[in-house]
Design a protein around this motif. Structure first.
Motif, PDB file in Angstrom:
ATOM      1  N   VAL B  15       0.815  -1.208   0.000  1.00  0.00           N
ATOM      2  CA  VAL B  15       0.000   0.000   0.000  1.00  0.00           C
ATOM      3  C   VAL B  15       0.853   1.264   0.000  1.00  0.00           C
ATOM      4  O   VAL B  15       0.598   2.205  -0.755  1.00  0.00           O
ATOM      5  N   THR B  19       0.631   3.901  -3.040  1.00  0.00           N
ATOM      6  CA  THR B  19      -0.010   5.175  -2.740  1.00  0.00           C
ATOM      7  C   THR B  19       0.760   6.348  -3.332  1.00  0.00           C
ATOM      8  O   THR B  19       0.178   7.296  -3.827  1.00  0.00           O
ATOM      9  N   GLY B  20       2.069   6.238  -3.302  1.00  0.00           N
ATOM     10  CA  GLY B  20       2.879   7.335  -3.828  1.00  0.00           C
ATOM     11  C   GLY B  20       3.415   7.059  -5.217  1.00  0.00           C
ATOM     12  O   GLY B  20       4.313   7.761  -5.677  1.00  0.00           O
ATOM     13  N   ALA B  21       2.851   6.057  -5.905  1.00  0.00           N
ATOM     14  CA  ALA B  21       3.408   5.639  -7.192  1.00  0.00           C
ATOM     15  C   ALA B  21       3.364   6.769  -8.215  1.00  0.00           C
ATOM     16  O   ALA B  21       2.490   7.638  -8.168  1.00  0.00           O
ATOM     17  N   LYS B  22       4.295   6.717  -9.137  1.00  0.00           N
ATOM     18  CA  LYS B  22       4.371   7.702 -10.198  1.00  0.00           C
ATOM     19  C   LYS B  22       3.343   7.378 -11.274  1.00  0.00           C
ATOM     20  O   LYS B  22       3.169   6.219 -11.647  1.00  0.00           O
ATOM     21  N   ALA B  23       2.683   8.412 -11.780  1.00  0.00           N
ATOM     22  CA  ALA B  23       1.780   8.216 -12.918  1.00  0.00           C
ATOM     23  C   ALA B  23       2.622   8.011 -14.173  1.00  0.00           C
ATOM     24  O   ALA B  23       3.711   8.569 -14.302  1.00  0.00           O
ATOM     25  N   ARG B  24       2.087   7.216 -15.100  1.00  0.00           N
ATOM     26  CA  ARG B  24       2.793   6.993 -16.361  1.00  0.00           C
ATOM     27  C   ARG B  24       2.865   8.289 -17.175  1.00  0.00           C
ATOM     28  O   ARG B  24       1.878   9.033 -17.230  1.00  0.00           O
ATOM     29  N   GLY B  25       4.005   8.525 -17.794  1.00  0.00           N
ATOM     30  CA  GLY B  25       4.197   9.769 -18.555  1.00  0.00           C
ATOM     31  C   GLY B  25       5.309  10.567 -17.896  1.00  0.00           C
ATOM     32  O   GLY B  25       5.330  10.711 -16.665  1.00  0.00           O
ATOM     33  N   ARG B  27       7.483  13.288 -16.272  1.00  0.00           N
ATOM     34  CA  ARG B  27       7.064  14.431 -15.462  1.00  0.00           C
ATOM     35  C   ARG B  27       7.630  15.735 -16.027  1.00  0.00           C
ATOM     36  O   ARG B  27       8.818  15.822 -16.310  1.00  0.00           O
ATOM     37  N   PRO B  28       6.777  16.770 -16.160  1.00  0.00           N
ATOM     38  CA  PRO B  28       7.311  18.065 -16.582  1.00  0.00           C
ATOM     39  C   PRO B  28       7.957  18.785 -15.398  1.00  0.00           C
ATOM     40  O   PRO B  28       7.469  18.687 -14.273  1.00  0.00           O
ATOM     41  N   PHE B  30       9.221  22.678 -14.304  1.00  0.00           N
ATOM     42  CA  PHE B  30       8.979  24.044 -14.752  1.00  0.00           C
ATOM     43  C   PHE B  30      10.146  24.971 -14.471  1.00  0.00           C
ATOM     44  O   PHE B  30      10.350  25.952 -15.155  1.00  0.00           O
ATOM     45  N   GLU B  37      12.550  22.403  -7.856  1.00  0.00           N
ATOM     46  CA  GLU B  37      11.185  21.897  -7.911  1.00  0.00           C
ATOM     47  C   GLU B  37      10.965  20.780  -6.878  1.00  0.00           C
ATOM     48  O   GLU B  37       9.901  20.683  -6.272  1.00  0.00           O
ATOM     49  N   ALA B  41       8.219  20.769  -3.896  1.00  0.00           N
ATOM     50  CA  ALA B  41       7.256  19.684  -3.701  1.00  0.00           C
ATOM     51  C   ALA B  41       7.307  19.176  -2.262  1.00  0.00           C
ATOM     52  O   ALA B  41       6.269  18.927  -1.635  1.00  0.00           O
TER      53      ALA B  41
END
Ligand SMILES: C[S@@+](CC[C@H](N)C(=O)[O-])C[C@H]1O[C@@H](n2cnc3c(N)ncnc32)[C@H](O)[C@@H]1O
Lengths: 381, 128
Positions: B15, B19-25, B27-28, B30, B37, B41
């Motif tokens: 879990v 819960t903190g997993a990275k989304a696919r794609g 990361r930008p 800025f 950055e 965060a």
């Protein structure tokens, strides 16, 4: 069906919705001023002309530290919201799975293992949801849907109502006005997700048999259970691909519709979805697809650039392209008569059930404003 | 059409990791320096946790004031009444305004044109 939240989990959501609100109400106006006072004049000085399109406007904005700060904060808020939602859902997942299984009435959920997840969904996880709509973390999973439902208000800020169904209520009001006395017997909702917006439609036409399709099984399992628990009995949730609905015969629905679905597809899919809409609608029937407003000539490049933010930085890859597409052209190409096309705007009708309106201030948060356009057609009898 | 996938033997979920997993794609980023950055965060995550703690304390204070005692179950069951919820909402707005003060001030500076620094002002004052 909503997952339970502890005191602290609920406060994590509250923090994030206030942060989103702060970014929209207090920081974003600064970005607009930065564009007006510094970014646009500098562009003009350097290039001797104004930005020619939204992409130039956006690239110019990216050089400004306030835009960067706002963007970095916003992206981070999206990520925090996902972590907050998953930390609510995953520890109670076995109970949610069991509740969904027990709650779904017989025949209201039809899953089909043969349905493939489209490539445009697997390329990136939409709006930074790890696992997107379709991940099967456990057998009979509902976690993606539960996470989506549980934290939705963090980004929508109450604008869609407490059941996040303002779009559906808006559509019902629109159709009632367009066609007083319309009594569809069969309604098809494409890309239904967990059914937020199809439920008010189904409730408004209780004699209709409503078929809600989606490719993602977790959304459908959760959606079917949620519909039952909210007392809406005339929707069946069917796992199917809206680009290929061969299991339904031609002309088998009086109303074919989608709400905020098209922007999460692709150009090729869009053409086929319009084709299926044409094939499946019965004579005398209605087709409506609800989406964000098109980027027209009247919309300033600054606003277009800001609306593109989600496309580029919040994993909504097709969003930007969709908003420049001539949907009328696609509808005509799919076989609808140009004279029969529908053009209209629709506003969310938010039922907040007496809850204090989180966003009563007039705040523009580009791309989140619940004012949409309808593209579709009335088919001659 | 099947009613549902048959369940297979299940590994327990990790879990905390999921819960903190990275989304696919990809990361930008800025800022020019991704380290900046990352620190932003982390700072905002800490700000979030501090807010949660503050509201928990507010809940405890409210329960103590109205009931004279408090249990964990009371905290979990606590729902602020509308007036109290509004006070908490106002607190959030003040809190965020404090945390993000520099952003507000940088944004105000946009409308001030070219302001002198104190050094520049001082140099001018010495000549007047
Ligand atoms: C933004 S959600 C839709 C929201 C929903 N209409 C509502 O009103 O709440 C997009 C949904 O489209 C589904 N989807 C994407 N491509 C699809 C396709 N080709 N056929 C059916 N569903 C699809 C996704 O699984 C996801 O659940």
């Amino acid at each position: 069906m909503l997952p339970e939240t502890t005191h602290d989990q609920a406060e994590r959501y509250n923090f994030l919705s206030h942060l989103n609100r702060h970014l929209a109400a207090r920081v974003l106006p600064g970005v607009e001023r930065a564009y007006r006072n510094e970014v646009a004049p500098r562009f003009q000085a350097r290039r001797g002309r104004e930005p020619a399109d939204r992409h130039e406007a956006r690239r110019a904005l990216e050089g400004h530290s306030l835009y960067r700060t706002w963007s970095a904060l916003r992206r981070n808020t999206m990520e925090m919201r996902q972590q907050a939602g998953l930390s609510v859902v995953l520890p109670q997942l076995p109970a949610l799975v069991e509740r969904a299984r027990r709650t779904v009435p017989a025949g209201k959920l039809q899953l089909n293992d043969a349905v493939r997840t489209p490539r445009y969904l697997t390329a990136v996880d939409h709006h930074c949801m790890p696992g997107s709509y379709y991940a099967e973390r456990v057998a009979r999973d509902v976690s993606g849907a539960a996470n989506y439902d549980s934290g939705l208000f963090v980004t929508t800020g109450g604008l869609l109502g407490r059941f996040a169904d303002g779009g559906g209520h808006g559509m019902v009001a629109f159709v009632r006005k367009l066609r007083p006395g319309f009594a569809p017997r069969r309604i098809l909702d494409l890309g239904c997700g967990l059914g937020h917006n199809v439920l008010p439609v189904a409730a408004a036409f209780p004699d209709a048999r409503v078929t809600a399709v989606d490719v993602a099984a977790p959304m459908l399992r959760y959606g079917a259970a949620r519909a039952a628990s909210l007392g809406v009995g005339n929707v069946e949730f069917v796992q199917a691909d809206a680009t290929d609905l061969g299991q339904f015969e031609d002309a088998s629905f009086d109303w074919v519709q989608s709400i905020m679905f098209l922007h999460e597809t692709s150009l090729a899919a869009l053409r086929r979805i319009m084709g299926e809409s044409r094939r499946l609608v019965a004579p005398g029937g209605l087709v409506t697809h609800v989406e964000q407003p098109r980027y027209g000539v009247a919309m300033p490049f600054f606003e277009q650039a800001m609306r593109d933010w989600d496309a580029l930085y919040n994993n909504e890859p097709f969003w930007t392209k969709l908003h420049e597409i001539d949907l009328d052209g696609l509808l005509v190409a799919a076989g609808f008569d140009r004279e029969c096309l529908i053009h209209a705007g629709v506003y969310a009708i938010a039922d907040n059930g007496g809850f204090p309106d989180a966003e009563s201030e007039d705040v523009e948060d580009y791309g989140r404003k619940p004012a949409w356009r309808i593209s579709g057609a009335q088919v001659p009898a | 059409m099947s009613e549902d996938r048959t369940s297979e033997a299940q590994e327990p979920l990790d879990v905390l990791r999921l819960t903190g997993a990275k989304a696919r794609g990809k990361r930008p980023y800025f800022f020019d320096d991704p380290d900046v950055e990352r620190v932003l965060a982390i700072t905002m995550a800490v700000a979030g946790e501090l807010a949660v703690l503050r509201q928990r304390l507010d809940t405890i204070e409210e329960l103590l004031e109205t009931r004279g005692a408090v249990t964990r179950a009371d905290i979990e069951a606590f729902e602020p009444d509308p007036a109290h919820a509004e006070r908490r909402g106002r607190w959030y707005q003040e809190y965020l305004a404090r945390i993000l003060r520099i952003v507000q001030q940088e944004s105000e500076a946009l409308d001030r044109g070219d302001e002198p620094t104190s050094e520049e002002a001082g140099a001018r004052l010495g000549k007047e």
